[in-house]
Design an enzyme around this catalytic site. Structure first.
Site, mmCIF file in Angstrom:
data_model
loop_
_atom_site.group_PDB
_atom_site.id
_atom_site.type_symbol
_atom_site.label_atom_id
_atom_site.label_comp_id
_atom_site.label_asym_id
_atom_site.label_seq_id
_atom_site.Cartn_x
_atom_site.Cartn_y
_atom_site.Cartn_z
ATOM 1 N N LYS B 79 18.629 31.268 0.066
ATOM 2 C CA LYS B 79 18.478 32.694 -0.220
ATOM 3 C C LYS B 79 17.330 33.268 0.606
ATOM 4 C CE LYS B 79 18.067 35.845 -4.231
ATOM 5 N NZ LYS B 79 17.844 35.959 -5.693
ATOM 6 N N SER B 159 21.149 39.191 -8.154
ATOM 7 C CA SER B 159 20.744 39.436 -6.793
ATOM 8 C C SER B 159 21.163 38.330 -5.813
ATOM 9 C CB SER B 159 19.230 39.592 -6.720
ATOM 10 O OG SER B 159 18.573 38.375 -7.005
ATOM 11 N N SER B 183 19.914 36.667 -12.078
ATOM 12 C CA SER B 183 20.317 36.711 -10.668
ATOM 13 C C SER B 183 20.938 35.431 -10.116
ATOM 14 C CB SER B 183 19.120 37.081 -9.791
ATOM 15 O OG SER B 183 18.840 38.448 -9.882
#
Lengths: 95, 496
Positions: B79, B159, B183
């Site tokens: 990420k 997210s 998330s």
């Protein structure tokens, strides 16, 4: 609690985010929606409840008070938008 | 087989590597090819093929030499929130454009030390603030899933949307995610993948761009519960550089996957029955409970009375912490600096830089955080929210004190929605996505999303299991039993 345009402008100033005057009414409206949602917290009886400071009970570790790194000026400055002669450069701060 | 190597999970690929039937270079090349033809998903936003192949060759050498730790040779995505040395790490924000970290986050370093191969950086909501990946400076990641008979672009969730899309579309074997309010678990549920948020303090936050420090935790996003156990083992552990990181041993999570949950007490919280939840999610939840019961668990009704107040408390605490954390983006030390006009001083530099560098949602949250921390409102908002947080944590402690081992809930209040369909006029509508997950962050507990079925549109639905603090091994084992019983095998049809 209702937020008007001047409060929105004050909050933007405190947060150091420039918001154009014509964007303030919409921003104030969004704040009011979110704060309206948050107001639900007033229904909760919190008398005598401690505010949480850390979610996991633990003692902070201590270590010897010695230097563990340093001498990395080039790395520290590597991403600076403006670095000169080993320093961060910024606009004039004092008149 | 060679062309399908990217479809493997971590466990299968690891076993094949150790047997010598495949090399890390082959696995890595298969993923890199899949990534090259998948720009439509907008999942990988910084690709690092050279680093990947170099690490793959090194991993092959290690395996040959008989030194093959857990993740050795396995290609994964990282990420964009994790700082990776010399590789762009923007947290999905314009304000970190061009930022090249001079250091590596502890989690990504541990994965690299365990031999994992980094394929690149994955899309995400800006500073992890969002539930649809639409606040990203790179544009939204797109789910590989589509509703049946429809070409509408759907969100992979957020997210960690890029991570979820990449794992679901087999662009990588697994990915890292982070979870502040849901998330990891919400995108996992939206894409038919597995995601675990460990206990707060299990994974180091060092080098992970901070959003809300008392809530942020990293975790794996994978194709199976076994893979999650393997990867969490490599990510977890004490780190002196994070003062909240817990100094306790990391067990062998994979070895704890027996599938035996006989006698385990599973709590069903009545407050998670929320008006407006689609019937098929209610049904899935009941089915999940029935599956655990059939596997020998005892199902008990429990109450978590303050559940309703979790989201409002979160939307005080998280923005408050964010406003403080994001004060560092000032245009001085790294990232974007606005072009200044003659006569502009330091205040204009801050204000213009942050107005240009932060997107709308981030600006809004920083300002909400500033407001709730400001003089006169600190007690009314921030302290009250922290007290409510204490009560939310106590709800869980009371349930665990009654002997409950894990709690079963839906993971999300709906299946994936279309990009642009949600929260355009009312930000709170988007926030409600995290209604089932955010309690877990506030209480610091481990939570895992497991894919459990498809809805009437053919989209994945997930169930969430919540565990006792530090008992991720037990939680993973319950999730493993649920996974076995649910038998979810659906994959998105390739359109991209």
């Amino acid at each position: 609690m209702s937020i008007d345009e001047s409060t929105a402008a004050r909050v933007a100033k405190l947060a150091r985010i420039r918001v154009a005057d014509d964007a303030l009414p919409a921003l104030a409206g969004e704040f009011n929606t979110i704060l309206g949602f948050i107001e639900q917290l007033n229904e909760v009886d919190v008398e005598g409840v401690e505010p949480m400071t850390g979610v996991t009970p633990m003692r902070l570790k201590q270590r010897q008070d010695v230097v563990t790194d340093g001498n990395q000026q080039d790395k520290v400055l590597a991403n600076a938008p403006d670095a000169r002669e080993g320093f961060f450069a910024v606009p004039k701060v004092m008149e | 087989m060679a062309s399908d190597l990217n479809k493997l999970g971590l466990a299968e690929a690891r076993d094949a590597l150790r047997k010598g039937t495949v090399t890390s270079v082959e696995l890595t090349e298969a993923c890199l090819s899949a990534i090259e033809t998948s720009d439509a998903l907008n999942a990988f936003v910084h690709k690092t093929p050279e680093i990947a192949l170099e690490r793959a060759r090194a991993a092959d050498a290690r395996i040959k030499a008989g030194d093959a730790p857990a993740m050795c040779g396995l290609p994964i995505g990282i990420k964009d929130l994790f700082c990776t040395q010399g590789v762009p790490s923007q947290a999905g924000s314009r304000i970190l454009e061009g930022f090249l970290p001079q250091y590596e986050s502890t989690v990504s370093q541990q994965l690299a030390d365990a031999g994992a191969v980094m394929l690149g950086k994955l899309n995400m909501d800006e500073f992890a603030m969002g539930s649809s990946n639409e606040t990203s400076v790179y544009g939204a990641a797109v789910s590989p899933w589509r509703r049946s008979e429809s070409e509408t672009a759907l969100t992979p969730g957020g997210s960690s949307g890029g991570s979820a899309a990449a794992v679901a579309a087999d662009l990588c074997l697994a990915a890292t995610g982070t979870d502040t309010g849901g998330s990891i678990r919400q995108p996992a549920a939206f894409t038919g993948t597995v995601g675990i948020k460990p206990t707060y303090g299990r994974c180091s936050r060092w080098g992970v761009v901070a959003f809300a420090s008392s809530l942020d935790q990293a975790g794996p996003m994978t194709k199976s519960v076994r893979d999650a156990a393997i990867m969490l083992g490599a990510m977890a552990g004490h780190d002196p550089k994070d003062s909240t990181s817990m100094d306790i041993p990391v067990p062998d999570f994979e070895a704890m996957l027996t599938g035996d949950i006989k006698g385990k007490k599973i709590g069903i919280p009545k407050e998670y029955r929320i008006e407006g939840t689609p019937d098929e999610i209610e049904t899935l939840w009941a089915d999940g409970a029935a599956m655990l019961k059939a596997a020998g668990a005892e199902i008990v009704d429990i109450s978590l009375p303050h559940t309703k107040y979790a989201l409002p408390a979160y939307y005080v605490i998280a923005p408050a912490e964010a406003s403080s954390n994001l004060a560092r983006y000032d245009g001085v030390r790294y990232g974007h600096r606005a072009t200044l006009e003659a006569g502009d001083g330091i205040t204009e530099m801050y204000e213009k830089t942050r107005a240009e560098g932060f997107g709308h949602e981030v600006q809004r949250r920083v300002m909400i955080g500033t407001y709730v921390l400001s003089a006169g409102f600190y007690d009314a908002y921030y302290n009250r929210a922290r007290k409510v947080r204490t009560l939310i944590k106590k709800d869980f402690e009371d349930a665990f004190a009654q002997g409950v081992d894990a709690i079963l809930t839906p993971a999300t209040p709906s299946s994936a929605f279309g990009l642009g369909e949600m929260g355009q006029t009312d930000p709170v509508q988007m926030y409600l996505n995290d209604v089932f997950t955010v309690t877990v962050n506030l209480a610091g507990l481990p939570g895992i999303a497991v894919p459990a079925g498809l809805d009437h549109q053919g989209l994945p639905l997930g169930l969430q299991l919540i565990g006792r603090p530090w008992e991720e091994g037990d939680l993973l084992n319950t999730a493993y039993a649920l996974e076995q019983a649910a038998g979810f095998v659906a994959k998105p049809g390739k359109w991209w």
